[in-house]
Design an enzyme around this catalytic site. Structure first.
Site, short mmCIF file in Angstrom:
data_model
loop_
_atom_site.label_atom_id
_atom_site.label_comp_id
_atom_site.label_asym_id
_atom_site.label_seq_id
_atom_site.Cartn_x
_atom_site.Cartn_y
_atom_site.Cartn_z
N HIS A 153 43.07 34.19 39.69
CA HIS A 153 41.73 33.75 40.12
C HIS A 153 41.13 34.65 41.18
O HIS A 153 39.94 34.58 41.46
CB HIS A 153 41.77 32.29 40.59
CG HIS A 153 42.33 32.08 41.95
ND1 HIS A 153 43.60 31.61 42.17
CD2 HIS A 153 41.80 32.25 43.18
CE1 HIS A 153 43.83 31.51 43.47
NE2 HIS A 153 42.74 31.89 44.10
N ASP A 183 48.27 31.74 36.66
CA ASP A 183 47.47 32.31 37.74
C ASP A 183 48.11 33.54 38.35
O ASP A 183 48.09 33.72 39.57
CB ASP A 183 47.20 31.26 38.83
CG ASP A 183 45.92 31.58 39.61
OD1 ASP A 183 45.21 32.52 39.23
OD2 ASP A 183 45.66 30.89 40.60
N SER A 258 45.73 33.46 48.90
CA SER A 258 46.00 33.50 47.46
C SER A 258 46.57 34.84 47.03
O SER A 258 45.99 35.89 47.32
CB SER A 258 44.72 33.26 46.65
OG SER A 258 44.53 31.90 46.42
#
Length: 506
Positions: A153, A183, A258
């Protein structure tokens, strides 16, 4: 200026936020009305060229004793993580992405009632473009040549990816492969030297609840931020996807983390920081390194992940179902349905079979069976242990390829339709309605010709096409410089439209 990307995942009433930040100012506290980008993550597999020990600071011993035992024999006390940080932080990077404006359209028109609400004629469609967006996340180098792991993402839909190292150097990067369902993404730095600091992947299965862990990343744009804590739980299913098997940690994880690494005390990456629960503290999630290790070969070879598939409907074995089926087992996956003509049917699986192991490895739940099969490649042969009518038996099955589910992003391998994307600027995928446009390169001939994601190709030049391969062949055979007439259907509509695309020179 508020963040531009809204939260992508919800867990019941708790908002799962991604650890990437988007927009110009994402420094607000979690749970505020301005949304921070959601996070999703995976641990990364150890590439063949990855260093066996962290190389950021070769002279600093990583596996030194960070805990000094107390004289009384009580548990040791933590002295300092500084030597560990010095050894690995050079391999942790900031990932900055830019998305150019995108053409958008709704050929079917606005939903009923909305057109009237804005004083527009009923059924009126629209065309326009999205604004440019910027975002940031984290990543880590797993190969000294410049191979980096981060979250899908963080880089999906990005037109420009820029990676900054801890020492201040910066490089443009290209996306080698993505897997939306876990992901994880693999990127490569352009023009980087061959001796970058790198970190190895560790064994996430060796972690115990209570083990010390450390996270490094780019939260809220604060580069090389370090936080520490313990492993709080294992095998968490947060309903982010079909293969959830997250590590939970109380090490501080925030938007911008992230794709960053979660280290054990040996300096090995045991997880990729991926998700947080909005409004909570001390609850972060990371994808285990062993899960990503299984994905790396396919991401490196083809840029996409193809998973094994049994073609079954399954559910957990409960005490009541076990009693009704007359089986003594307390754990397993019950076959509720078998797809006609699917791999399971061809292998002889039946409804009410209770699958207890895959290639000798026990499966306790339906989710465990789904994950075990998905980690195997299509066409793999597996042995399933099961109970049928209360009696143990085994069945050999050749796995098929897991089809994309409705609404699921499909990443094409670096072959077939991807070669045509480089030329025309469009990525195609086979659907039950025909070859569908999945992505359009900004500024490409396809973009200039008015193609948008969701359109179905019916005819390319003089050739009617029924699948992506036929469409690619028609594009490839077109004369360079020619204006190629396309017949397309709007998304979710039988309305035929004409588009013209200029075929670029070879």
């Amino acid at each position: 200026m508020p963040c531009s990307l809204p939260t992508r995942r919800l867990l019941g009433a708790l908002a799962l936020l991604p650890a990437a930040t988007f927009g110009a100012a994402c420094g607000q506290a979690l749970g505020s009305q301005t949304s921070s980008a959601p996070t999703a993550a995976l641990s990364a597999p150890a590439p063949t060229q990855a260093a066996s020990t962290p190389t950021a600071s070769p002279n600093v011993p990583v596996q030194q004793a960070l805990y000094s035992p107390a004289a009384s024999g009580a548990p040791g006390t933590l002295t300092s993580l500084a030597p560990l940080v010095d050894a690995v932080k050079g391999a942790v990077v900031n990932v900055e992405v830019t998305q150019k404006p995108r053409r958008v359209s709704n050929m079917q028109g606005l939903p009923p009632g909305m057109a009237e609400r804005f004083g527009l004629p009923p059924g009126m469609g629209f065309e326009g473009q999205t604004p440019a967006r910027q975002g940031a996340g984290s990543g880590f180098v797993i190969d000294a040549s410049g191979i980096v792991l981060t979250n899908n993402h963080v880089v999906e839909d990005a037109d420009v990816v820029r990676v900054k190292l801890d020492d201040g150097r910066a490089f443009d990067a290209e996306v080698l492969g993505r897997d939306p369902l876990t992901d994880v993404a693999l990127i490569r730095l352009k023009g980087a030297p061959d001796k970058l600091p790198s970190v190895p992947l560790g064994d996430s299965d060796a972690l115990r609840v209570g083990d010390a862990v450390m996270a490094i990343g780019n939260p809220f744009g604060l580069a090389s931020s370090v936080s520490a804590g313990i492993l709080s739980a294992r095998a968490r299913d947060i309903h982010a996807g079909p293969y959830d098997d997250f590590l939970q940690t109380d090490a501080a994880i925030n938007p911008g983390n992230s794709g960053g690494p979660l280290f054990n005390m040996k300096g090995e990456v045991v997880g990729m920081n991926t998700a947080i629960i909005g409004g909570a503290t001390g609850i972060g999630f990371a994808v285990p390194s062993n899960l990503i290790r299984t994905l790396l070969p396919q991401l490196q070879e083809t840029g996409a992940v193809r998973r094994g598939w049994l073609g079954l409907s399954i559910q957990d074995l409960t005490p009541d179902i076990a009693k009704a089926l007359g089986v003594q087992a307390t754990k397993g996956a019950v076959v509720a349905g078998v797809s006609r003509g699917g791999p399971g049917a061809r292998g002889g699986l039946r409804e009410e079979d209770v699958i207890t192991a895959v290639d000798g490895k026990p499966v306790d739940t339906a989710g465990a069976l789904t994950r075990a099969v998905a980690m195997l490649r299509p066409d793999s042969k597996v042995k399933l242990d099961l109970l049928r009518g209360g009696k143990p038996t085994t069945v050999d099955v050749t796995l098929g390829t897991r089809p994309a589910m409705q609404g699921e992003e499909e990443v094409q391998p670096r072959n077939g339709t991807s070669a045509q994307r480089q030329r025309i600027g469009v990525q195609l995928a086979d659907t039950e309605n025909g070859p569908q446009v999945m992505a359009v390169e900004p500024g490409s001939p396809a973009d200039k010709g008015g193609l948008v994601p969701g359109m179905i190709l019916v005819q390319v030049g003089d050739a009617k096409v029924s699948n992506a391969t036929e469409a690619v062949q028609a594009f490839s055979s077109a004369k360079p410089g020619a204006a190629l007439l396309l017949r397309v259907r709007a998304p979710n509509s039988d309305t035929a439209l004409l588009r013209a695309v200029e075929v670029p020179q070879r």
